[in-house]
Design a protein around this motif. Structure first.
Motif, PDB file in Angstrom:
ATOM      1  N   UNK A   1      13.105 -12.449  -0.230  1.00  0.00           N
ATOM      2  CA  UNK A   1      11.771 -11.885  -0.405  1.00  0.00           C
ATOM      3  C   UNK A   1      11.784 -10.371  -0.187  1.00  0.00           C
ATOM      4  N   UNK A   2      10.946  -9.684  -0.957  1.00  0.00           N
ATOM      5  CA  UNK A   2      10.811  -8.248  -0.742  1.00  0.00           C
ATOM      6  C   UNK A   2       9.915  -8.013   0.456  1.00  0.00           C
ATOM      7  N   UNK A   3      10.366  -7.179   1.379  1.00  0.00           N
ATOM      8  CA  UNK A   3       9.565  -6.911   2.578  1.00  0.00           C
ATOM      9  C   UNK A   3       8.825  -5.589   2.418  1.00  0.00           C
ATOM     10  N   UNK A   4       7.584  -5.561   2.866  1.00  0.00           N
ATOM     11  CA  UNK A   4       6.783  -4.354   2.787  1.00  0.00           C
ATOM     12  C   UNK A   4       7.116  -3.441   3.951  1.00  0.00           C
ATOM     13  N   UNK A   5       7.338  -2.162   3.661  1.00  0.00           N
ATOM     14  CA  UNK A   5       7.514  -1.219   4.748  1.00  0.00           C
ATOM     15  C   UNK A   5       6.197  -0.502   5.010  1.00  0.00           C
ATOM     16  N   UNK A   6       6.189   0.354   6.036  1.00  0.00           N
ATOM     17  CA  UNK A   6       4.942   1.022   6.440  1.00  0.00           C
ATOM     18  C   UNK A   6       4.392   1.880   5.322  1.00  0.00           C
ATOM     19  N   UNK A  13       0.477   0.858  -3.732  1.00  0.00           N
ATOM     20  CA  UNK A  13      -0.436   0.011  -4.466  1.00  0.00           C
ATOM     21  C   UNK A  13      -0.946  -1.163  -3.629  1.00  0.00           C
ATOM     22  N   UNK A  14      -0.191  -1.536  -2.589  1.00  0.00           N
ATOM     23  CA  UNK A  14      -0.648  -2.646  -1.767  1.00  0.00           C
ATOM     24  C   UNK A  14      -1.969  -2.307  -1.081  1.00  0.00           C
ATOM     25  N   UNK A  15      -2.050  -1.093  -0.522  1.00  0.00           N
ATOM     26  CA  UNK A  15      -3.298  -0.667   0.111  1.00  0.00           C
ATOM     27  C   UNK A  15      -4.432  -0.640  -0.911  1.00  0.00           C
ATOM     28  N   UNK A  16      -4.136  -0.146  -2.119  1.00  0.00           N
ATOM     29  CA  UNK A  16      -5.155  -0.115  -3.165  1.00  0.00           C
ATOM     30  C   UNK A  16      -5.535  -1.526  -3.599  1.00  0.00           C
ATOM     31  N   UNK A  89     -12.913 -13.886  -0.177  1.00  0.00           N
ATOM     32  CA  UNK A  89     -12.284 -12.568  -0.033  1.00  0.00           C
ATOM     33  C   UNK A  89     -11.026 -12.658   0.824  1.00  0.00           C
ATOM     34  N   UNK A  90     -11.079 -13.448   1.879  1.00  0.00           N
ATOM     35  CA  UNK A  90      -9.893 -13.673   2.713  1.00  0.00           C
ATOM     36  C   UNK A  90      -8.770 -14.280   1.877  1.00  0.00           C
ATOM     37  N   UNK A  91      -9.114 -15.233   1.002  1.00  0.00           N
ATOM     38  CA  UNK A  91      -8.106 -15.831   0.117  1.00  0.00           C
ATOM     39  C   UNK A  91      -7.435 -14.756  -0.728  1.00  0.00           C
ATOM     40  N   UNK A  92      -8.236 -13.854  -1.279  1.00  0.00           N
ATOM     41  CA  UNK A  92      -7.674 -12.790  -2.105  1.00  0.00           C
ATOM     42  C   UNK A  92      -6.735 -11.883  -1.336  1.00  0.00           C
ATOM     43  N   UNK A  93      -7.115 -11.499  -0.120  1.00  0.00           N
ATOM     44  CA  UNK A  93      -6.269 -10.621   0.697  1.00  0.00           C
ATOM     45  C   UNK A  93      -4.939 -11.297   1.020  1.00  0.00           C
ATOM     46  N   UNK A  94      -4.977 -12.572   1.361  1.00  0.00           N
ATOM     47  CA  UNK A  94      -3.747 -13.298   1.683  1.00  0.00           C
ATOM     48  C   UNK A  94      -2.834 -13.404   0.470  1.00  0.00           C
ATOM     49  N   UNK A  95      -3.404 -13.650  -0.703  1.00  0.00           N
ATOM     50  CA  UNK A  95      -2.589 -13.734  -1.908  1.00  0.00           C
ATOM     51  C   UNK A  95      -1.984 -12.385  -2.268  1.00  0.00           C
ATOM     52  N   UNK A  96      -2.744 -11.325  -2.087  1.00  0.00           N
ATOM     53  CA  UNK A  96      -2.217  -9.980  -2.337  1.00  0.00           C
ATOM     54  C   UNK A  96      -1.039  -9.690  -1.419  1.00  0.00           C
ATOM     55  N   UNK A  97      -1.188 -10.006  -0.144  1.00  0.00           N
ATOM     56  CA  UNK A  97      -0.107  -9.771   0.803  1.00  0.00           C
ATOM     57  C   UNK A  97       1.122 -10.617   0.456  1.00  0.00           C
ATOM     58  N   UNK A  98       0.892 -11.876   0.081  1.00  0.00           N
ATOM     59  CA  UNK A  98       2.010 -12.749  -0.281  1.00  0.00           C
ATOM     60  C   UNK A  98       2.749 -12.213  -1.498  1.00  0.00           C
ATOM     61  N   UNK A 106       3.774  -3.730  -7.251  1.00  0.00           N
ATOM     62  CA  UNK A 106       3.189  -4.054  -8.559  1.00  0.00           C
ATOM     63  C   UNK A 106       2.637  -5.470  -8.569  1.00  0.00           C
ATOM     64  N   UNK A 107       3.382  -6.408  -7.975  1.00  0.00           N
ATOM     65  CA  UNK A 107       2.915  -7.795  -7.921  1.00  0.00           C
ATOM     66  C   UNK A 107       1.630  -7.904  -7.105  1.00  0.00           C
ATOM     67  N   UNK A 108       1.540  -7.146  -6.023  1.00  0.00           N
ATOM     68  CA  UNK A 108       0.318  -7.150  -5.210  1.00  0.00           C
ATOM     69  C   UNK A 108      -0.866  -6.641  -6.025  1.00  0.00           C
ATOM     70  N   UNK A 109      -0.648  -5.586  -6.790  1.00  0.00           N
ATOM     71  CA  UNK A 109      -1.715  -5.003  -7.597  1.00  0.00           C
ATOM     72  C   UNK A 109      -2.169  -5.974  -8.692  1.00  0.00           C
ATOM     73  N   UNK A 110      -1.215  -6.631  -9.349  1.00  0.00           N
ATOM     74  CA  UNK A 110      -1.563  -7.609 -10.382  1.00  0.00           C
ATOM     75  C   UNK A 110      -2.380  -8.749  -9.774  1.00  0.00           C
ATOM     76  N   UNK A 111      -1.967  -9.231  -8.607  1.00  0.00           N
ATOM     77  CA  UNK A 111      -2.701 -10.303  -7.932  1.00  0.00           C
ATOM     78  C   UNK A 111      -4.137  -9.888  -7.653  1.00  0.00           C
TER      79      UNK A 111
END
Length: 383
Positions: A1-6, A13-16, A89-98, A106-111
């Protein structure tokens, strides 16, 4: 898995993507506050006035969420929908993080875009129905399973995440009984993938199931005290054979998916699921989504299935689509699919306030939600 750094979390894009998901949640809340309640929602609101561990046709989590919202915003459209919209909304945030953890920014942004734009979530998660808490809890369970798989089998961290997945699954089952299909899909996926099969030899998955049953136990006890009425109703509602054309029922179910997800995104999701067999985690998600969806295809062979019934399949399904790496042509179709989804959602929102669709009132769900407040006021004046 790709790990997110700070840096990913702070400036990428994850924050966005998370910000977009939160903004979409606010938009759904505003739409929900301004739209009259549908009859199904008032039915669940009536449940919330007398909380219990079960009800005739669904488990109780939607009633608890509505009660939480009305305790804050009163017995209004906003109050009834507040809890479910927050859950969506919580569901969306969890899916974005996953998605970000699996395949990067990019995958987070598409989600985030897909979840914000497709009518299934953009319009469906405005409503106070069991699908909202189901999405949230199922997303939490899938997210926890993916976190468990980041760690070595039999490790303490893996075990902890399996426990989290079990608790989330238990709450998903208190939202909708069909949540039981989620662990079924995951177990089948683990068994089919040789490199993942070792996970079935660690205690985590079994502890997760035990915890899920423990969380769900009050609902079982309620059913036992009420002649298993809720279980019996759902089994007959979804699986008792009915007359009519099987082919028509299957076409209706698939046609409903085209409206809720768009034809473009639905076909792309199927393609991504087929191609996902090349790697373990995408395969696990694709197999889980397929098992869930296949059950409802089977259900439709027995009797008419509502378009939203397979909604659970899109929790892993959206991730399969988001993490799929495609060429330029794939990206072009993906952009087109999201644009079409956004257009359909926009039309749905506008039609809520100003009828623009050529649909007879008796067939328009929005039209059926209007007039009840005036009727109630008239009854109150009369009596």
């Amino acid at each position: 898995m790709a790990r997110l750094d700070v840096a990913d979390i702070r400036g990428g894009l994850v924050a966005k993507a998370i910000a977009l998901t939160l903004v979409a949640g606010v938009v759904r809340l505003i739409i929900g506050a301004l739209t009259p309640l549908f009859p199904d929602e008032t039915y669940y609101w009536d449940w919330s006035r007398s909380l219990g561990a079960g009800y005739f046709d669904h488990p109780p989590l939607i009633a608890w969420l509505i009660r939480a919202g009305t305790s804050i915003a009163g017995d209004s459209a906003l109050g009834v929908r507040l809890g479910p919209v927050v859950a969506g909304t919580v569901a969306g945030v969890l899916l974005v993080d996953a998605a970000g953890r699996l395949a990067g920014q990019r995958a987070a942004w598409i989600t985030a875009l897909v979840f914000a734009l497709m009518p299934l979530s953009a319009a469906g998660l405005v409503l106070a129905t069991p699908d909202a808490p189901l999405f949230a809890c199922a997303a939490a369970s899938v997210w926890s399973v993916l976190r468990a798989l980041e760690h070595a089998p039999r490790s303490r961290r893996s075990f902890e995440w399996w426990m989290m997945a079990g608790v989330a699954l238990g709450f998903a089952m208190t939202a909708k009984y069909t949540a039981a299909l989620l662990p079924m899909g995951i177990v089948i996926a683990l068994a089919l993938r040789r490199s993942l099969r070792i996970r079935l030899a660690e205690p985590g998955p079994y502890v997760a199931v035990a915890l899920a049953i423990a969380v769900f136990a009050p609902v079982i006890a309620w059913n036992a005290d009420h002649d298993w009425a809720s279980f019996a109703f759902q089994l007959s509602h979804g699986l008792t054979p009915a007359t009519g054309s099987v082919v028509k029922r299957e076409i209706d179910l698939l046609g409903g998916q085209l409206g809720l997800v768009t034809p473009v995104l639905f076909v792309m999701l199927v393609i991504a699921a087929v191609r996902a067999t090349r790697a373990d985690i995408p395969a696990l998600l694709a197999i889980t989504a397929t098992v869930i969806f296949a059950f409802f295809l089977y259900s439709a062979s027995k009797r008419r299935a509502e378009a939203n019934w397979p909604a659970l399949a899109y929790v892993p399904g959206v991730l399969v689509l988001a993490i799929h790496e495609g060429a330029d042509r794939w990206k072009k179709w993906l952009r087109g699919g999201m644009a079409l989804a956004g257009l359909l959602t926009l039309v749905t929102y506008v039609n809520t306030f100003t009828p623009i669709l050529p649909v007879p009132a008796r067939r328009d769900p929005v039209a059926r939600s209007h007039g009840w407040a005036q009727l109630a006021a008239s009854v109150n004046r009369t009596y």
